[in-house]
Enzyme design. Structure first.
Site, mmCIF file in Angstrom:
data_model
loop_
_atom_site.group_PDB
_atom_site.id
_atom_site.type_symbol
_atom_site.label_atom_id
_atom_site.label_comp_id
_atom_site.label_asym_id
_atom_site.label_seq_id
_atom_site.Cartn_x
_atom_site.Cartn_y
_atom_site.Cartn_z
ATOM 1 C CD GLU A 278 51.584 67.434 7.394
ATOM 2 O OE1 GLU A 278 50.493 66.888 7.664
ATOM 3 O OE2 GLU A 278 51.881 68.571 7.805
ATOM 4 C CD GLU A 281 50.916 62.108 3.484
ATOM 5 O OE1 GLU A 281 49.853 61.658 3.008
ATOM 6 O OE2 GLU A 281 51.017 62.536 4.648
ATOM 7 C CB CYS A 298 47.999 69.505 12.694
ATOM 8 S SG CYS A 298 49.600 69.049 12.018
ATOM 9 C CB SER A 318 48.587 64.744 5.653
ATOM 10 O OG SER A 318 49.589 63.947 6.241
ATOM 11 C CE LYS A 353 44.390 68.372 18.444
ATOM 12 N NZ LYS A 353 45.031 67.498 17.447
ATOM 13 C CD GLU A 356 42.884 64.381 16.622
ATOM 14 O OE1 GLU A 356 43.471 64.280 15.535
ATOM 15 O OE2 GLU A 356 43.243 65.190 17.504
ATOM 16 C CD GLU A 361 38.404 57.221 11.773
ATOM 17 O OE1 GLU A 361 37.746 57.546 10.775
ATOM 18 O OE2 GLU A 361 38.073 57.528 12.947
ATOM 19 C CB CYS A 498 46.634 75.815 18.263
ATOM 20 S SG CYS A 498 46.597 74.524 16.996
#
Length: 559
Positions: A278, A281, A298, A318, A353, A356, A361, A498
């Protein structure tokens, strides 16, 4: 001389409290409530916090401001009868399969029924049959257990700014549901699970995948590897008999081995990879002056929020995978070849999550890089099912070759942690003094919105740090209007980051702050503070990542 009021004939000073409920609690009296959270607007629906004044008038403590000279009583015979009646009416229309309920033992309705000695319900069964909504991979909904307190609705609207659920109908037909009673998976829901975190009953709970996990652990043909997110080590502590926010990483590692996991790793390895990628980037985008600001990636609930509510801004997100997905991809490559099927598990503080890991992907040849995301609460359940006495466990270290962690990776679990780790990476000054100065540059703290500026490569970089999705909306709207206020924006869906994830045991604001401090304490004790100094990570670029960095560490959403 300070103002005061009388609570059960005891003088209690008033120091700016917004309601008499706060004054009563300051006096050491815990009035029962269902619908009151200090972070949310006052709703006053449950009527459990009613108090009586000296004239016999009854009023709700949560919605009544304190006044000097007030005299109120909290435990009169009239109030006890009133509260028992309210509870009996709620129970009469409530599913009472308590022994099999996911919330059993932590249900506020169950707790108060015991507290007030309710052993029989005089009213007829008014329960309405409702179909369970299991469409989401993150949460389960059961309106038969809903008491219409409105906590989930206000959380979703006021704190998260999503508005996926609301009240519908009137009287006995009122219920909480998404628009047009669609399945929650088809709604604007982003899977953050904060509705489940505040639900006092079992009406909304986090999806439970522990049975699937037991089956995998019992299969002799599988090799189960697991990674532990930074926030888990401080979120599990209180439930396991330790102090709130205490770092229990060593004991968690030992417990996972006793549960049957073959290899145990720390997600901070993935966090360090995220920092390196990151930071690169951000540097590239700053040099080109394109697609700024850069949004962090994230948090999967944040990514979904952009996809569903601001799709035209997705090019700002990102391309870096989350730490969990980066590390999951690396682990599956590192463990090849294997005579057993590799099952990759992540212990996460986050409900999103679970969504996710199922995204296309993050699958290669149809196989996910991370097979299961298990929340902190699910891990606690598994430890207890296995009869493991957590407090008696001797701490153990994670496995090599990824047994090296950095302070930069650990602080990912608290709001501002990603930004601080990236600044450490890009800062020209690598001295200890500069490292300490970053911590006092506005990146730390549990506020919902923070702003800071840092100099990178001779250029001022403007940064915003946001937690709680509703706080992100004004920034997103300004970007749509063409304003360029920031170069880098970190967003975490859950307030505080988190450590406050819906997969964690419920905590107050103070509890979440202590968890965050626990991560900063782990950072202070870490001998390696910067991600680029983690040799276990940097060596990967000459190993499994060689020529495959984009494939394993980056993602193109929607492709």
């Amino acid at each position: 001389m300070s103002a005061f009021m009388m609570v059960d004939n005891i003088p209690v000073p008033i120091h700016g409290e917004e309601n008499i409920l706060a004054v009563i609690r300051k006096a050491g009296i815990q009035l029962p409530t269902f619908c009151y959270y200090s972070e949310l607007s006052v709703y006053g629906a449950c009527r459990m916090c009613m108090v009586e004044d000296k004239r016999g008038n009854i009023q709700a403590a949560c919605s009544t401001p304190p006044r000097e000279g007030m005299e109120i009583y909290t435990n009169t015979p009239r109030l006890r009868k009133y509260r028992k009646n309210v509870l009996e009416l709620l129970l009469a229309s409530h599913c009472r399969d308590c022994t099999t309920c996911e919330k059993s033992g932590k249900c506020k309705l169950q707790e108060l029924a015991h507290q007030f000695g309710i052993r029989d319900i005089r009213f007829g069964d008014g329960q309405v049959e409702h179909e369970r909504d299991e469409s989401s991979v993150c949460i389960s909904r059961d309106n038969a257990k809903c008491i219409l307190c409105g906590d989930c609705v206000r959380m979703c609207e006021e704190i998260q700014g999503v508005g996926a659920i609301d009240f519908s109908g009137r009287g006995a037909r009122m219920k909480v549901m998404p628009a047009f009673d669609e399945p929650i998976a088809s709604s604007a829901c982003v899977g953050c699970g904060q509705c489940a975190a505040v639900c006092p009953t079992g009406a909304i709970v986090v999806k439970n995948d522990t049975q699937k996990m037991w089956e995998e652990l019992s299969d002799p043909h599988t090799k189960c590897v697991v990674q532990i997110a930074p926030a888990v080590r401080v979120g599990i502590s209180r439930e396991m008999g330790l102090g709130e926010g205490e770092n229990a990483m060593g004991k968690v590692t030992a417990a996972l081995r006793r549960l049957g996991f073959d290899e145990v790793y720390d997600t901070t390895t993935g966090a360090d990879l995220t920092v390196l990628e990151e930071a690169n980037e951000l540097s590239e985008r700053l040099a080109k002056g394109e697609n700024l600001p850069l949004f962090t990636s994230c948090c999967p609930a944040w990514v979904q929020f952009v996809e569903k509510h601001y799709p035209e801004l997705m090019h700002h997100v990102s391309t870096c995978r989350s730490p969990m997905e980066m590390f999951g991809a690396v682990l599956k490559e590192q463990l090849k070849p294997s005579t057993r099927r590799i099952v990759s598990v992540a212990i996460m503080p986050c409900t999103a999550k679970k969504f996710e890991v199922q995204r296309d992907e993050f699958k290669r040849n149809g196989v996910p890089d991370v097979d299961y995301a298990i929340t902190t609460q699910e891990l606690i359940s598994m430890i207890r099912q296995a009869g493991i006495v957590f407090d008696d466990l001797e701490p153990e270290s994670v496995d090599m070759p990824f047994g090296v962690s950095t302070g930069a990776g650990v602080i990912f679990g608290v709001t501002g942690g990603v930004t601080e780790a990236v600044i450490r990476r890009l800062s020209d000054d690598k001295s200890t003094t500069a490292l300490r100065a970053i911590a006092f540059n506005g990146v730390r703290g549990m506020e919902g919105v923070k702003h800071t500026e840092v100099e990178i490569g001779g250029k001022k970089v403007r940064i915003a740090i946001v937690s709680g999705l509703n706080n992100a909306r004004p920034l997103m709207d300004r970007i749509l209007e063409g304003h360029k206020d920031y170069d880098f924006i970190e967003v975490m869906a859950c307030p505080g980051g988190c450590v406050s994830g819906a997969g964690q045991p419920f905590g107050t604001k103070a509890d979440k702050a202590r968890r965050g401090e626990g991560l900063y304490q782990a950072d202070r004790m870490s001998p390696i503070k910067r991600s680029e100094e983690n040799y276990a990570v940097t060596s990967l670029y000459d190993g499994v990542l060689k020529g495959r960095v984009h494939e394993l560490l980056h993602v193109e959403y929607g492709k």
